[in-house]
Design a protein around this motif. Structure first.
Motif, PDB file in Angstrom:
ATOM      1  N   ALA A  69       0.780  -1.458  -0.075  1.00  0.00           N
ATOM      2  CA  ALA A  69      -0.021   0.055  -0.064  1.00  0.00           C
ATOM      3  C   ALA A  69       0.997   1.217  -0.007  1.00  0.00           C
ATOM      4  O   ALA A  69       1.961   1.122   0.550  1.00  0.00           O
ATOM      5  CB  ALA A  69      -0.791   0.133   1.234  1.00  0.00           C
ATOM      6  N   ALA A  70       0.372   2.241  -0.542  1.00  0.00           N
ATOM      7  CA  ALA A  70       1.278   3.377  -0.944  1.00  0.00           C
ATOM      8  C   ALA A  70       1.452   4.186   0.591  1.00  0.00           C
ATOM      9  O   ALA A  70       2.511   4.826   0.730  1.00  0.00           O
ATOM     10  CB  ALA A  70       0.679   4.491  -1.687  1.00  0.00           C
ATOM     11  N   ASP A  71       0.401   4.061   1.320  1.00  0.00           N
ATOM     12  CA  ASP A  71       0.738   4.796   2.798  1.00  0.00           C
ATOM     13  C   ASP A  71       1.700   4.118   3.541  1.00  0.00           C
ATOM     14  O   ASP A  71       2.572   4.780   4.205  1.00  0.00           O
ATOM     15  CB  ASP A  71      -0.497   5.039   3.479  1.00  0.00           C
ATOM     16  CG  ASP A  71      -1.366   3.643   3.722  1.00  0.00           C
ATOM     17  OD1 ASP A  71      -1.159   2.597   3.115  1.00  0.00           O
ATOM     18  OD2 ASP A  71      -2.354   3.669   4.463  1.00  0.00           O
ATOM     19  N   GLU A  72       1.920   2.757   3.424  1.00  0.00           N
ATOM     20  CA  GLU A  72       2.911   1.804   3.964  1.00  0.00           C
ATOM     21  C   GLU A  72       4.235   2.318   3.570  1.00  0.00           C
ATOM     22  O   GLU A  72       5.163   2.652   4.323  1.00  0.00           O
ATOM     23  CB  GLU A  72       2.490   0.430   3.905  1.00  0.00           C
ATOM     24  CG  GLU A  72       1.170  -0.186   4.699  1.00  0.00           C
ATOM     25  CD  GLU A  72       1.199  -1.545   4.119  1.00  0.00           C
ATOM     26  OE1 GLU A  72       1.690  -2.137   3.739  1.00  0.00           O
ATOM     27  OE2 GLU A  72      -0.005  -2.026   4.620  1.00  0.00           O
ATOM     28  N   VAL A  73       4.251   2.405   2.145  1.00  0.00           N
ATOM     29  CA  VAL A  73       5.624   2.747   1.611  1.00  0.00           C
ATOM     30  C   VAL A  73       6.104   4.069   1.978  1.00  0.00           C
ATOM     31  O   VAL A  73       7.385   4.203   2.508  1.00  0.00           O
ATOM     32  CB  VAL A  73       5.623   2.491   0.050  1.00  0.00           C
ATOM     33  CG1 VAL A  73       6.900   3.082  -0.497  1.00  0.00           C
ATOM     34  CG2 VAL A  73       5.484   0.977  -0.213  1.00  0.00           C
ATOM     35  N   LEU A  74       5.149   5.039   2.052  1.00  0.00           N
ATOM     36  CA  LEU A  74       5.371   6.479   2.300  1.00  0.00           C
ATOM     37  C   LEU A  74       5.906   6.356   3.846  1.00  0.00           C
ATOM     38  O   LEU A  74       6.686   7.224   4.244  1.00  0.00           O
ATOM     39  CB  LEU A  74       4.395   7.329   2.116  1.00  0.00           C
ATOM     40  CG  LEU A  74       3.957   7.559   0.498  1.00  0.00           C
ATOM     41  CD1 LEU A  74       2.908   8.517   0.266  1.00  0.00           C
ATOM     42  CD2 LEU A  74       5.309   8.096  -0.219  1.00  0.00           C
ATOM     43  N   TYR A  75       5.305   5.850   4.858  1.00  0.00           N
ATOM     44  CA  TYR A  75       5.722   5.578   6.310  1.00  0.00           C
ATOM     45  C   TYR A  75       6.740   5.330   6.482  1.00  0.00           C
ATOM     46  O   TYR A  75       7.734   5.856   6.933  1.00  0.00           O
ATOM     47  CB  TYR A  75       4.402   4.903   6.921  1.00  0.00           C
ATOM     48  CG  TYR A  75       4.808   4.769   8.279  1.00  0.00           C
ATOM     49  CD1 TYR A  75       4.553   5.852   9.210  1.00  0.00           C
ATOM     50  CD2 TYR A  75       5.304   3.840   8.857  1.00  0.00           C
ATOM     51  CE1 TYR A  75       4.727   5.801  10.493  1.00  0.00           C
ATOM     52  CE2 TYR A  75       5.755   3.548  10.251  1.00  0.00           C
ATOM     53  CZ  TYR A  75       5.401   4.641  11.123  1.00  0.00           C
ATOM     54  OH  TYR A  75       5.836   4.563  12.390  1.00  0.00           O
ATOM     55  N   ALA A  76       7.178   4.209   5.498  1.00  0.00           N
ATOM     56  CA  ALA A  76       8.548   3.552   5.637  1.00  0.00           C
ATOM     57  C   ALA A  76       9.504   4.363   5.417  1.00  0.00           C
ATOM     58  O   ALA A  76      10.635   4.670   6.026  1.00  0.00           O
ATOM     59  CB  ALA A  76       8.621   2.217   5.117  1.00  0.00           C
ATOM     60  N   ARG A  80      12.696   6.077   7.649  1.00  0.00           N
ATOM     61  CA  ARG A  80      14.113   5.915   7.128  1.00  0.00           C
ATOM     62  C   ARG A  80      14.742   7.562   7.205  1.00  0.00           C
ATOM     63  O   ARG A  80      15.945   7.588   7.466  1.00  0.00           O
ATOM     64  CB  ARG A  80      14.183   5.257   5.909  1.00  0.00           C
ATOM     65  CG  ARG A  80      13.991   4.063   5.901  1.00  0.00           C
ATOM     66  CD  ARG A  80      13.778   3.180   4.700  1.00  0.00           C
ATOM     67  NE  ARG A  80      15.234   3.231   3.817  1.00  0.00           N
ATOM     68  CZ  ARG A  80      15.132   2.954   2.527  1.00  0.00           C
ATOM     69  NH1 ARG A  80      14.368   2.462   1.878  1.00  0.00           N
ATOM     70  NH2 ARG A  80      16.371   3.322   2.000  1.00  0.00           N
ATOM     71  N   LEU A  81      13.900   8.511   6.584  1.00  0.00           N
ATOM     72  CA  LEU A  81      14.453   9.745   6.489  1.00  0.00           C
ATOM     73  C   LEU A  81      14.640  10.323   7.855  1.00  0.00           C
ATOM     74  O   LEU A  81      15.689  11.035   8.066  1.00  0.00           O
ATOM     75  CB  LEU A  81      13.589  10.617   5.749  1.00  0.00           C
ATOM     76  CG  LEU A  81      13.755  12.032   5.549  1.00  0.00           C
ATOM     77  CD1 LEU A  81      15.163  12.290   4.625  1.00  0.00           C
ATOM     78  CD2 LEU A  81      12.791  12.806   4.606  1.00  0.00           C
ATOM     79  N   GLU A  82      13.791  10.340   8.752  1.00  0.00           N
ATOM     80  CA  GLU A  82      13.927  10.760  10.093  1.00  0.00           C
ATOM     81  C   GLU A  82      14.900  10.228  10.864  1.00  0.00           C
ATOM     82  O   GLU A  82      15.701  10.905  11.580  1.00  0.00           O
ATOM     83  CB  GLU A  82      12.670  10.681  10.818  1.00  0.00           C
ATOM     84  CG  GLU A  82      11.440  11.410  10.217  1.00  0.00           C
ATOM     85  CD  GLU A  82      10.116  11.212  10.847  1.00  0.00           C
ATOM     86  OE1 GLU A  82      10.017  10.486  11.926  1.00  0.00           O
ATOM     87  OE2 GLU A  82       8.993  11.777  10.513  1.00  0.00           O
TER      88      GLU A  82
END
Length: 99
Positions: A69-76, A80-82
């Motif tokens: 799901a796009a929201d799962e990928v964006l959350y991951a 990683r960025l944080e």
């Protein structure tokens, strides 16, 4: 090595003036046009490669049924960025203390 010529490009006088106004010292109009054509070709190639990778990924996902799901990928990605930003802050503060 033989060189090739690009076809002449007709532009409005105002366009030519705009281009000439941004030339750097020693740069010719021909240099500018050549570099612009090279840059545009690289961008197009990068876009084509990106689309090809996307299509291959979609085909693979359809074959394997492995979808995210796009929201799962964006959350991951956000996590990683944080984490990377936090690690960089720690490195920066550690190197300043050691100075």
């Amino acid at each position: 090595m033989k060189t090739a010529q690009l076809p002449p490009v007709r532009v409005l006088a105002s366009v030519r003036q705009q281009i000439e106004s941004v030339l750097v010292e020693g740069e010719t109009l021909s240099n500018f046009v050549e570099q612009a054509a090279i840059d545009a070709a690289r961008r197009r190639k990068a876009q084509q490669d990106f689309v090809a990778r996307g299509r291959a990924s979609l085909a693979h996902a359809r074959e394997t049924g492995e979808l995210y799901a796009a929201d799962e990928v964006l959350y991951a990605m956000q996590s990683r960025l944080e984490a990377a930003r936090l690690a960089e802050k720690k490195r920066d503060s550690g190197s300043k203390q050691g100075s």
